[in-house]
Design an enzyme around this catalytic site. Structure first.
Site, PDB file in Angstrom:
ATOM      1  N   LYS A  17       0.832  -1.215   0.000  1.00 33.27           N
ATOM      2  CA  LYS A  17       0.000   0.000   0.000  1.00 33.27           C
ATOM      3  C   LYS A  17       0.861   1.257   0.000  1.00 33.27           C
ATOM      4  CE  LYS A  17      -2.430  -0.750   3.773  1.00 33.27           C
ATOM      5  NZ  LYS A  17      -1.877  -2.056   4.202  1.00 33.27           N
ATOM      6  N   ARG A  93      -9.397   1.344   9.428  1.00 28.31           N
ATOM      7  CA  ARG A  93      -8.950   0.000   9.786  1.00 28.31           C
ATOM      8  C   ARG A  93      -9.957  -0.722  10.662  1.00 28.31           C
ATOM      9  NH1 ARG A  93      -3.029   1.079   9.219  1.00 28.31           N
ATOM     10  NH2 ARG A  93      -1.795  -0.609  10.031  1.00 28.31           N
ATOM     11  N   ARG A 132      11.065  -5.845   4.343  1.00 28.03           N
ATOM     12  CA  ARG A 132      10.817  -4.414   4.130  1.00 28.03           C
ATOM     13  C   ARG A 132      11.832  -3.527   4.861  1.00 28.03           C
ATOM     14  NH1 ARG A 132       4.974  -2.032   5.288  1.00 28.03           N
ATOM     15  NH2 ARG A 132       5.364  -2.601   7.454  1.00 28.03           N
ATOM     16  N   ARG A 164      11.703  -1.094  10.040  1.00 28.35           N
ATOM     17  CA  ARG A 164      10.769  -0.456  10.965  1.00 28.35           C
ATOM     18  C   ARG A 164      10.798  -1.147  12.318  1.00 28.35           C
ATOM     19  NH1 ARG A 164       4.988   0.576   8.097  1.00 28.35           N
ATOM     20  NH2 ARG A 164       4.310  -0.327  10.067  1.00 28.35           N
ATOM     21  N   ARG A 175      -0.370  -7.593  13.996  1.00 28.10           N
ATOM     22  CA  ARG A 175      -1.012  -6.699  13.025  1.00 28.10           C
ATOM     23  C   ARG A 175      -1.814  -7.479  11.993  1.00 28.10           C
ATOM     24  NH1 ARG A 175       4.328  -4.469  11.937  1.00 28.10           N
ATOM     25  NH2 ARG A 175       3.646  -3.625   9.956  1.00 28.10           N
TER      26      ARG A 175
HETATM   27  P1  AMP Z   1       1.086   1.227   9.132  1.00 27.59           P
HETATM   28  O1  AMP Z   1       2.247   2.067   8.736  1.00 27.59           O
HETATM   29  O2  AMP Z   1      -0.156   1.540   8.362  1.00 27.59           O
HETATM   30  O3  AMP Z   1       1.411  -0.236   9.143  1.00 27.59           O
HETATM   31  O4  AMP Z   1       0.746   1.629  10.664  1.00 27.59           O
HETATM   32  C1  AMP Z   1       1.710   1.466  11.676  1.00 27.59           C
HETATM   33  C2  AMP Z   1       1.029   1.474  13.029  1.00 27.59           C
HETATM   34  O5  AMP Z   1       0.377   2.741  13.250  1.00 27.59           O
HETATM   35  C3  AMP Z   1      -0.065   0.429  13.208  1.00 27.59           C
HETATM   36  O6  AMP Z   1       0.425  -0.841  13.582  1.00 27.59           O
HETATM   37  C4  AMP Z   1      -0.902   1.073  14.329  1.00 27.59           C
HETATM   38  O7  AMP Z   1      -0.257   0.950  15.590  1.00 27.59           O
HETATM   39  C5  AMP Z   1      -0.858   2.559  13.940  1.00 27.59           C
HETATM   40  N1  AMP Z   1      -1.966   2.895  13.007  1.00 27.59           N
HETATM   41  C6  AMP Z   1      -1.838   3.347  11.734  1.00 27.59           C
HETATM   42  N2  AMP Z   1      -3.035   3.546  11.177  1.00 27.59           N
HETATM   43  C7  AMP Z   1      -3.949   3.215  12.124  1.00 27.59           C
HETATM   44  C8  AMP Z   1      -5.375   3.186  12.153  1.00 27.59           C
HETATM   45  N3  AMP Z   1      -6.115   3.550  11.093  1.00 27.59           N
HETATM   46  N4  AMP Z   1      -5.977   2.784  13.300  1.00 27.59           N
HETATM   47  C9  AMP Z   1      -5.269   2.422  14.383  1.00 27.59           C
HETATM   48  N5  AMP Z   1      -3.923   2.403  14.409  1.00 27.59           N
HETATM   49  C10 AMP Z   1      -3.255   2.802  13.301  1.00 27.59           C
END
Ligand code: AMP
Length: 231
Positions: A17, A93, A132, A164, A175
């Site tokens: 994404k 989400r 990644r 990360r 996740r």
């Molecule tokens: P991502 O980069 O999208 O994988 O997001 C990294 C982390 O940020 C996730 O594992 C959550 O802890 C937090 N996060 C990002 N977007 C959301 C969301 N829409 N709702 C809740 N937590 C989020």
């Protein structure tokens, strides 16, 4: 017209994404709104808000809905998103977030062009996440198979390219489990409203981008035909 679009990109972690949203944002000249990037930037800035978000992120847990919704609401009110549109990456989400987004878009009179499910099998997602690497400055995405050209420094900004902190095996599993339980049901929800297209996320980034752009342009064309038909 190529420019402008209002898109939600769904898909399990590891579907690509982030990579595709960055490219789509350049193609349609719209802001790429990644809630994960927003939280990582506040962690880096060391703000109180960032410290709180960091606790959730390190554990691979979702940040509470009311915090995320507030962040997205503020971002969607900025001029660039109001005038040109946006690509939402990593939001919504949960069902509560999807409902809140619906309400925001209705209030702001900003209907979505399309919601896309970037589809990938879980096993392949796990492999991609383990490989990644990301730029710690501009969030550009690399992998152990697609490295920057010079020694783990970002090709876009020269920043350090790292793994990360939440790409540990335990946090990745948490996740992905949250995705299956909370986010995957949104796919059926958008589908039932006729707003969803599924795109195969397997292939080179260029091939996947081509599939995405074709689907989005088609949705925009149908939208503008029906608007013309109605006037
Ligand atoms: P991502 O980069 O999208 O994988 O997001 C990294 C982390 O940020 C996730 O594992 C959550 O802890 C937090 N996060 C990002 N977007 C959301 C969301 N829409 N709702 C809740 N937590 C989020």
């Amino acid at each position: 017209m190529v420019q402008g679009a209002r898109l939600v990109i769904l898909g399990r972690q590891g579907a690509g994404k982030g990579t595709q949203c960055m490219r789509l944002a350049r193609h349609y000249v719209v802001p790429h709104i990644s809630t994960g990037d927003i939280f990582r930037a506040s962690v880096k800035a060391g703000s109180e808000f960032g410290l709180k978000a960091d606790e959730y992120m390190r554990a691979g847990r979702l940040v509470p809905d009311e915090i995320v919704v507030g962040v997205v609401r503020e971002r969607l009110c900025l001029r660039d998103a109001q005038l040109r549109g946006f690509i939402l990456d990593g939001f919504p989400r949960t069902a509560a977030q999807a409902g809140a987004l619906d309400q925001m878009l209705e209030e702001e009179r900003m209907p979505l062009d399309l919601t896309i499910d970037l589809e990938i099998e879980e096993e392949q997602a796990l492999r991609r996440l383990a490989a990644r690497r990301v730029c710690s400055t501009c969030a550009s995405i690399y992998s152990t198979d697609r490295r920057p050209s010079i020694d783990w420094t970002c090709d876009n900004c020269g920043g350090e390219v790292v793994q990360r902190q939440d790409d540990t095996e335990e946090a990745i599993r948490k996740r992905l489990a949250d995705y299956n339980e909370l986010t995957k049901p949104l796919i059926a929800w958008y589908e039932a409203r006729g707003q969803l297209t599924t795109i195969d996320a397997v292939g080179t980034p260029e091939a996947v981008l081509d599939r995405l752009v074709s689907a989005i342009d088609e949705a925009k064309r149908v939208d503008s035909d029906s608007t013309r038909g109605a006037s």
